[in-house]
Scaffold this motif. Structure first.
Motif, PDB file in Angstrom:
ATOM      1  N   SER A   5       0.837  -1.189   0.000  1.00  0.00           N
ATOM      2  CA  SER A   5       0.000   0.000   0.000  1.00  0.00           C
ATOM      3  C   SER A   5       0.879   1.249   0.000  1.00  0.00           C
ATOM      4  N   PRO A   6       0.545   2.230  -0.854  1.00  0.00           N
ATOM      5  CA  PRO A   6       1.325   3.466  -0.882  1.00  0.00           C
ATOM      6  C   PRO A   6       0.974   4.343   0.316  1.00  0.00           C
ATOM      7  N   ASN A   7       1.885   5.204   0.678  1.00  0.00           N
ATOM      8  CA  ASN A   7       1.597   6.226   1.678  1.00  0.00           C
ATOM      9  C   ASN A   7       1.016   7.431   0.961  1.00  0.00           C
ATOM     10  N   ILE A   8      -0.222   7.735   1.259  1.00  0.00           N
ATOM     11  CA  ILE A   8      -0.928   8.832   0.598  1.00  0.00           C
ATOM     12  C   ILE A   8      -1.254   9.906   1.621  1.00  0.00           C
ATOM     13  N   LEU A   9      -0.870  11.123   1.330  1.00  0.00           N
ATOM     14  CA  LEU A   9      -1.174  12.263   2.192  1.00  0.00           C
ATOM     15  C   LEU A   9      -2.163  13.168   1.472  1.00  0.00           C
ATOM     16  N   ILE A  10      -3.298  13.413   2.117  1.00  0.00           N
ATOM     17  CA  ILE A  10      -4.292  14.357   1.607  1.00  0.00           C
ATOM     18  C   ILE A  10      -4.222  15.574   2.502  1.00  0.00           C
ATOM     19  N   ASN A  32     -12.838  14.137   5.907  1.00  0.00           N
ATOM     20  CA  ASN A  32     -12.688  13.456   7.190  1.00  0.00           C
ATOM     21  C   ASN A  32     -14.040  13.175   7.839  1.00  0.00           C
ATOM     22  N   GLU A  33     -14.968  14.108   7.717  1.00  0.00           N
ATOM     23  CA  GLU A  33     -16.290  13.929   8.302  1.00  0.00           C
ATOM     24  C   GLU A  33     -17.084  12.831   7.598  1.00  0.00           C
ATOM     25  N   ARG A  34     -16.903  12.701   6.304  1.00  0.00           N
ATOM     26  CA  ARG A  34     -17.775  11.843   5.504  1.00  0.00           C
ATOM     27  C   ARG A  34     -17.239  10.445   5.243  1.00  0.00           C
ATOM     28  N   TYR A  35     -15.924  10.303   5.216  1.00  0.00           N
ATOM     29  CA  TYR A  35     -15.354   9.052   4.720  1.00  0.00           C
ATOM     30  C   TYR A  35     -14.291   8.455   5.637  1.00  0.00           C
ATOM     31  N   ARG A  36     -14.169   7.142   5.518  1.00  0.00           N
ATOM     32  CA  ARG A  36     -13.032   6.416   6.062  1.00  0.00           C
ATOM     33  C   ARG A  36     -12.152   5.997   4.896  1.00  0.00           C
ATOM     34  N   PHE A  37     -10.856   5.950   5.131  1.00  0.00           N
ATOM     35  CA  PHE A  37      -9.916   5.588   4.079  1.00  0.00           C
ATOM     36  C   PHE A  37      -9.088   4.389   4.512  1.00  0.00           C
ATOM     37  N   GLY A  40      -2.733   3.602   5.292  1.00  0.00           N
ATOM     38  CA  GLY A  40      -1.774   4.230   4.387  1.00  0.00           C
ATOM     39  C   GLY A  40      -2.229   5.564   3.850  1.00  0.00           C
ATOM     40  N   VAL A  41      -3.502   5.913   4.101  1.00  0.00           N
ATOM     41  CA  VAL A  41      -4.029   7.207   3.674  1.00  0.00           C
ATOM     42  C   VAL A  41      -4.185   8.093   4.906  1.00  0.00           C
ATOM     43  N   ARG A  42      -3.593   9.248   4.853  1.00  0.00           N
ATOM     44  CA  ARG A  42      -3.650  10.181   5.985  1.00  0.00           C
ATOM     45  C   ARG A  42      -4.232  11.509   5.536  1.00  0.00           C
ATOM     46  N   LEU A  43      -5.188  12.014   6.292  1.00  0.00           N
ATOM     47  CA  LEU A  43      -5.749  13.341   6.056  1.00  0.00           C
ATOM     48  C   LEU A  43      -5.139  14.303   7.057  1.00  0.00           C
ATOM     49  N   MET A  44      -4.778  15.503   6.591  1.00  0.00           N
ATOM     50  CA  MET A  44      -4.093  16.439   7.469  1.00  0.00           C
ATOM     51  C   MET A  44      -4.529  17.871   7.206  1.00  0.00           C
ATOM     52  N   ASP A  45      -4.855  18.561   8.278  1.00  0.00           N
ATOM     53  CA  ASP A  45      -5.082  20.005   8.235  1.00  0.00           C
ATOM     54  C   ASP A  45      -3.715  20.661   8.362  1.00  0.00           C
ATOM     55  N   ALA A 151     -10.709  14.508  -6.093  1.00  0.00           N
ATOM     56  CA  ALA A 151      -9.761  13.750  -5.273  1.00  0.00           C
ATOM     57  C   ALA A 151     -10.192  12.297  -5.107  1.00  0.00           C
ATOM     58  N   LEU A 152     -11.469  12.071  -4.873  1.00  0.00           N
ATOM     59  CA  LEU A 152     -11.961  10.703  -4.705  1.00  0.00           C
ATOM     60  C   LEU A 152     -11.794   9.893  -5.988  1.00  0.00           C
ATOM     61  N   ALA A 153     -12.038  10.522  -7.131  1.00  0.00           N
ATOM     62  CA  ALA A 153     -11.860   9.828  -8.403  1.00  0.00           C
ATOM     63  C   ALA A 153     -10.385   9.510  -8.647  1.00  0.00           C
ATOM     64  N   PHE A 154      -9.515  10.430  -8.315  1.00  0.00           N
ATOM     65  CA  PHE A 154      -8.069  10.223  -8.448  1.00  0.00           C
ATOM     66  C   PHE A 154      -7.629   9.021  -7.616  1.00  0.00           C
ATOM     67  N   LEU A 155      -8.128   8.933  -6.389  1.00  0.00           N
ATOM     68  CA  LEU A 155      -7.797   7.803  -5.527  1.00  0.00           C
ATOM     69  C   LEU A 155      -8.373   6.503  -6.064  1.00  0.00           C
ATOM     70  N   ALA A 156      -9.618   6.554  -6.519  1.00  0.00           N
ATOM     71  CA  ALA A 156     -10.280   5.344  -7.023  1.00  0.00           C
ATOM     72  C   ALA A 156      -9.541   4.770  -8.233  1.00  0.00           C
ATOM     73  N   GLU A 157      -9.005   5.650  -9.076  1.00  0.00           N
ATOM     74  CA  GLU A 157      -8.241   5.194 -10.231  1.00  0.00           C
ATOM     75  C   GLU A 157      -7.000   4.407  -9.812  1.00  0.00           C
ATOM     76  N   ARG A 158      -6.575   4.624  -8.581  1.00  0.00           N
ATOM     77  CA  ARG A 158      -5.399   3.935  -8.050  1.00  0.00           C
ATOM     78  C   ARG A 158      -5.784   2.827  -7.076  1.00  0.00           C
ATOM     79  N   GLY A 159      -7.053   2.467  -7.107  1.00  0.00           N
ATOM     80  CA  GLY A 159      -7.530   1.369  -6.274  1.00  0.00           C
ATOM     81  C   GLY A 159      -7.722   1.717  -4.819  1.00  0.00           C
ATOM     82  N   VAL A 160      -7.737   2.995  -4.498  1.00  0.00           N
ATOM     83  CA  VAL A 160      -7.917   3.446  -3.114  1.00  0.00           C
ATOM     84  C   VAL A 160      -9.340   3.971  -2.977  1.00  0.00           C
ATOM     85  N   LEU A 161     -10.168   3.235  -2.257  1.00  0.00           N
ATOM     86  CA  LEU A 161     -11.585   3.560  -2.175  1.00  0.00           C
ATOM     87  C   LEU A 161     -11.957   4.065  -0.791  1.00  0.00           C
ATOM     88  N   ALA A 162     -12.676   5.162  -0.774  1.00  0.00           N
ATOM     89  CA  ALA A 162     -13.209   5.706   0.477  1.00  0.00           C
ATOM     90  C   ALA A 162     -14.567   5.080   0.748  1.00  0.00           C
TER      91      ALA A 162
END
Length: 209
Positions: A5-10, A32-37, A40-45, A151-162
Protein backbone atom coordinates in the motif's frame (compact mmCIF):
# COMPACT_ATOMS: atom_id res chain seq x y z
CA UNK A 1 -2.58 -0.02 -6.86
CA UNK A 2 -1.05 -3.43 -6.58
CA UNK A 3 1.66 -4.55 -4.22
CA UNK A 4 2.34 -2.82 -0.95
CA UNK A 5 0.00 0.00 0.00
CA UNK A 6 1.32 3.47 -0.88
CA UNK A 7 1.60 6.23 1.68
CA UNK A 8 -0.93 8.83 0.60
CA UNK A 9 -1.17 12.26 2.19
CA UNK A 10 -4.29 14.36 1.61
CA UNK A 11 -3.39 17.83 2.72
CA UNK A 12 -5.45 20.97 3.12
CA UNK A 13 -3.51 24.19 3.49
CA UNK A 14 -4.58 27.76 4.11
CA UNK A 15 -5.72 30.15 6.82
CA UNK A 16 -9.31 29.70 7.97
CA UNK A 17 -9.36 33.20 9.42
CA UNK A 18 -9.15 34.90 6.02
CA UNK A 19 -12.30 33.92 4.15
CA UNK A 20 -11.51 31.93 0.97
CA UNK A 21 -8.01 31.16 2.25
CA UNK A 22 -9.71 28.39 4.20
CA UNK A 23 -10.80 26.42 1.14
CA UNK A 24 -8.13 23.74 1.37
CA UNK A 25 -8.70 23.09 5.06
CA UNK A 26 -12.47 22.89 4.54
CA UNK A 27 -12.00 20.27 1.82
CA UNK A 28 -10.00 18.00 4.11
CA UNK A 29 -12.43 18.64 6.95
CA UNK A 30 -15.35 17.43 4.81
CA UNK A 31 -13.48 14.35 3.60
CA UNK A 32 -12.69 13.46 7.19
CA UNK A 33 -16.29 13.93 8.30
CA UNK A 34 -17.77 11.84 5.50
CA UNK A 35 -15.35 9.05 4.72
CA UNK A 36 -13.03 6.42 6.06
CA UNK A 37 -9.92 5.59 4.08
CA UNK A 38 -7.73 2.48 3.91
CA UNK A 39 -4.53 2.15 5.87
CA UNK A 40 -1.77 4.23 4.39
CA UNK A 41 -4.03 7.21 3.67
CA UNK A 42 -3.65 10.18 5.98
CA UNK A 43 -5.75 13.34 6.06
CA UNK A 44 -4.09 16.44 7.47
CA UNK A 45 -5.08 20.00 8.23
CA UNK A 46 -1.84 21.69 7.24
CA UNK A 47 -3.08 25.18 8.04
CA UNK A 48 -0.21 27.64 7.65
CA UNK A 49 2.56 25.40 8.95
CA UNK A 50 4.73 26.03 5.92
CA UNK A 51 8.17 24.44 6.12
CA UNK A 52 7.10 22.31 9.08
CA UNK A 53 5.10 20.19 6.66
CA UNK A 54 8.22 18.92 4.89
CA UNK A 55 8.58 15.75 6.98
CA UNK A 56 5.03 14.74 6.09
CA UNK A 57 5.57 15.41 2.39
CA UNK A 58 8.81 13.39 2.46
CA UNK A 59 6.92 10.35 3.76
CA UNK A 60 4.27 10.45 1.04
CA UNK A 61 4.34 8.39 -2.14
CA UNK A 62 1.31 10.30 -3.36
CA UNK A 63 0.34 13.82 -2.30
CA UNK A 64 -3.05 15.48 -2.82
CA UNK A 65 -3.21 19.16 -1.93
CA UNK A 66 -6.29 21.35 -1.62
CA UNK A 67 -5.66 25.09 -1.59
CA UNK A 68 -6.85 28.52 -2.63
CA UNK A 69 -4.51 29.61 -5.41
CA UNK A 70 -4.37 32.88 -7.31
CA UNK A 71 -4.40 31.61 -10.89
CA UNK A 72 -5.61 34.97 -12.22
CA UNK A 73 -8.93 33.37 -13.20
CA UNK A 74 -12.54 34.20 -12.41
CA UNK A 75 -13.41 33.84 -8.70
CA UNK A 76 -14.50 30.32 -7.85
CA UNK A 77 -12.74 28.71 -10.82
CA UNK A 78 -11.46 25.25 -9.97
CA UNK A 79 -8.16 24.19 -11.54
CA UNK A 80 -6.35 20.86 -11.27
CA UNK A 81 -2.58 20.68 -11.65
CA UNK A 82 -0.46 17.52 -11.70
CA UNK A 83 3.07 16.43 -10.81
CA UNK A 84 5.91 18.68 -12.03
CA UNK A 85 3.55 21.59 -12.66
CA UNK A 86 2.45 21.81 -9.01
CA UNK A 87 5.40 23.82 -7.61
CA UNK A 88 5.08 26.40 -10.40
CA UNK A 89 1.43 27.03 -9.68
CA UNK A 90 1.92 27.10 -5.93
CA UNK A 91 4.16 30.11 -6.44
CA UNK A 92 2.53 31.62 -9.52
CA UNK A 93 1.31 34.69 -7.66
CA UNK A 94 2.18 35.29 -4.05
CA UNK A 95 -1.18 35.36 -2.30
CA UNK A 96 -0.18 34.58 1.25
CA UNK A 97 2.73 33.46 3.38
CA UNK A 98 1.57 29.85 3.46
CA UNK A 99 1.55 29.52 -0.33
CA UNK A 100 5.17 30.52 -0.81
CA UNK A 101 6.05 28.39 2.20
CA UNK A 102 4.58 25.28 0.60
CA UNK A 103 6.50 25.86 -2.59
CA UNK A 104 9.60 25.80 -0.38
CA UNK A 105 8.38 22.57 1.23
CA UNK A 106 8.26 20.87 -2.16
CA UNK A 107 11.69 22.21 -3.09
CA UNK A 108 13.23 20.94 0.14
CA UNK A 109 11.62 17.53 -0.26
CA UNK A 110 13.01 17.31 -3.79
CA UNK A 111 16.47 18.36 -2.59
CA UNK A 112 16.52 15.57 -0.01
CA UNK A 113 15.42 12.99 -2.55
CA UNK A 114 12.26 12.14 -0.62
CA UNK A 115 9.64 13.46 -3.01
CA UNK A 116 6.16 12.09 -3.80
CA UNK A 117 5.91 10.04 -6.98
CA UNK A 118 2.57 11.66 -7.73
CA UNK A 119 1.24 15.13 -6.91
CA UNK A 120 -2.27 16.46 -7.39
CA UNK A 121 -3.16 20.07 -6.63
CA UNK A 122 -6.86 20.90 -6.52
CA UNK A 123 -6.96 24.67 -6.32
CA UNK A 124 -9.68 27.28 -6.42
CA UNK A 125 -9.43 30.94 -7.39
CA UNK A 126 -10.45 32.92 -4.29
CA UNK A 127 -13.17 35.55 -4.39
CA UNK A 128 -12.38 37.29 -1.08
CA UNK A 129 -9.38 37.23 1.23
CA UNK A 130 -9.59 40.53 3.14
CA UNK A 131 -12.21 39.46 5.66
CA UNK A 132 -10.68 38.52 9.01
CA UNK A 133 -12.85 35.89 10.70
CA UNK A 134 -14.88 35.42 7.55
CA UNK A 135 -15.84 32.23 5.79
CA UNK A 136 -15.92 30.97 2.22
CA UNK A 137 -17.71 33.09 -0.34
CA UNK A 138 -20.39 31.38 -2.38
CA UNK A 139 -18.39 30.92 -5.63
CA UNK A 140 -15.67 29.18 -3.63
CA UNK A 141 -18.04 27.26 -1.36
CA UNK A 142 -19.75 25.88 -4.47
CA UNK A 143 -16.48 24.20 -5.45
CA UNK A 144 -16.12 22.11 -2.30
CA UNK A 145 -18.13 19.20 -3.66
CA UNK A 146 -16.46 19.19 -7.11
CA UNK A 147 -13.04 19.37 -5.43
CA UNK A 148 -13.82 16.35 -3.26
CA UNK A 149 -15.12 14.44 -6.28
CA UNK A 150 -11.85 15.06 -8.15
CA UNK A 151 -9.76 13.75 -5.27
CA UNK A 152 -11.96 10.70 -4.70
CA UNK A 153 -11.86 9.83 -8.40
CA UNK A 154 -8.07 10.22 -8.45
CA UNK A 155 -7.80 7.80 -5.53
CA UNK A 156 -10.28 5.34 -7.02
CA UNK A 157 -8.24 5.19 -10.23
CA UNK A 158 -5.40 3.94 -8.05
CA UNK A 159 -7.53 1.37 -6.27
CA UNK A 160 -7.92 3.45 -3.11
CA UNK A 161 -11.59 3.56 -2.18
CA UNK A 162 -13.21 5.71 0.48
CA UNK A 163 -16.17 4.30 2.39
CA UNK A 164 -18.96 6.36 3.99
CA UNK A 165 -18.23 7.06 7.62
CA UNK A 166 -20.61 5.88 10.32
CA UNK A 167 -20.46 7.88 13.51
CA UNK A 168 -18.36 10.88 14.39
CA UNK A 169 -14.84 11.32 13.08
CA UNK A 170 -11.82 12.27 15.12
CA UNK A 171 -11.40 15.95 14.47
CA UNK A 172 -8.39 17.26 12.58
CA UNK A 173 -8.55 20.69 14.25
CA UNK A 174 -10.09 22.28 17.36
CA UNK A 175 -13.88 21.95 17.48
CA UNK A 176 -14.48 25.71 17.45
CA UNK A 177 -12.91 25.90 13.97
CA UNK A 178 -15.35 23.43 12.41
CA UNK A 179 -17.26 25.12 9.60
CA UNK A 180 -20.73 25.18 11.15
CA UNK A 181 -19.60 26.42 14.53
CA UNK A 182 -17.08 28.85 13.07
CA UNK A 183 -19.78 30.55 11.01
CA UNK A 184 -22.51 30.43 13.63
CA UNK A 185 -20.37 31.99 16.36
CA UNK A 186 -18.90 34.83 14.32
CA UNK A 187 -19.48 38.15 16.13
CA UNK A 188 -21.57 40.86 14.52
CA UNK A 189 -19.62 43.29 12.32
CA UNK A 190 -19.89 46.12 14.84
CA UNK A 191 -18.20 43.89 17.43
CA UNK A 192 -15.36 42.49 15.35
CA UNK A 193 -13.04 44.32 12.98
CA UNK A 194 -13.04 42.58 9.58
CA UNK A 195 -9.59 43.52 8.29
CA UNK A 196 -7.29 42.02 10.91
CA UNK A 197 -6.61 42.05 14.63
CA UNK A 198 -7.22 45.65 15.70
CA UNK A 199 -4.52 45.33 18.36
CA UNK A 200 -1.80 45.11 15.72
CA UNK A 201 -3.02 47.53 13.07
CA UNK A 202 -1.67 51.07 12.91
CA UNK A 203 -4.38 53.68 13.51
CA UNK A 204 -4.25 57.44 12.97
CA UNK A 205 -3.40 59.31 16.17
CA UNK A 206 -2.24 56.18 17.95
CA UNK A 207 1.31 56.07 19.27
CA UNK A 208 3.18 52.89 20.05
CA UNK A 209 3.88 52.23 23.70
Amino acid sequence: MTGSSPNILILGIGNLLWADEGFGVRCVELLNERYRFPDGVRLMDGGTQGIYLVQHVQQADCLIVFDAVDYGLAPGTLKVVRDDEVPRFMGAKRMSLHQTGFQDVLALAAFTGAYPRELLLVGVQPAELEDFGGSLREPVRAQLEPALAIALAFLAERGVLATPREGDAEQLAPAQLALGRYEAERPAEELAYRHGDIRFIAQPGREDD
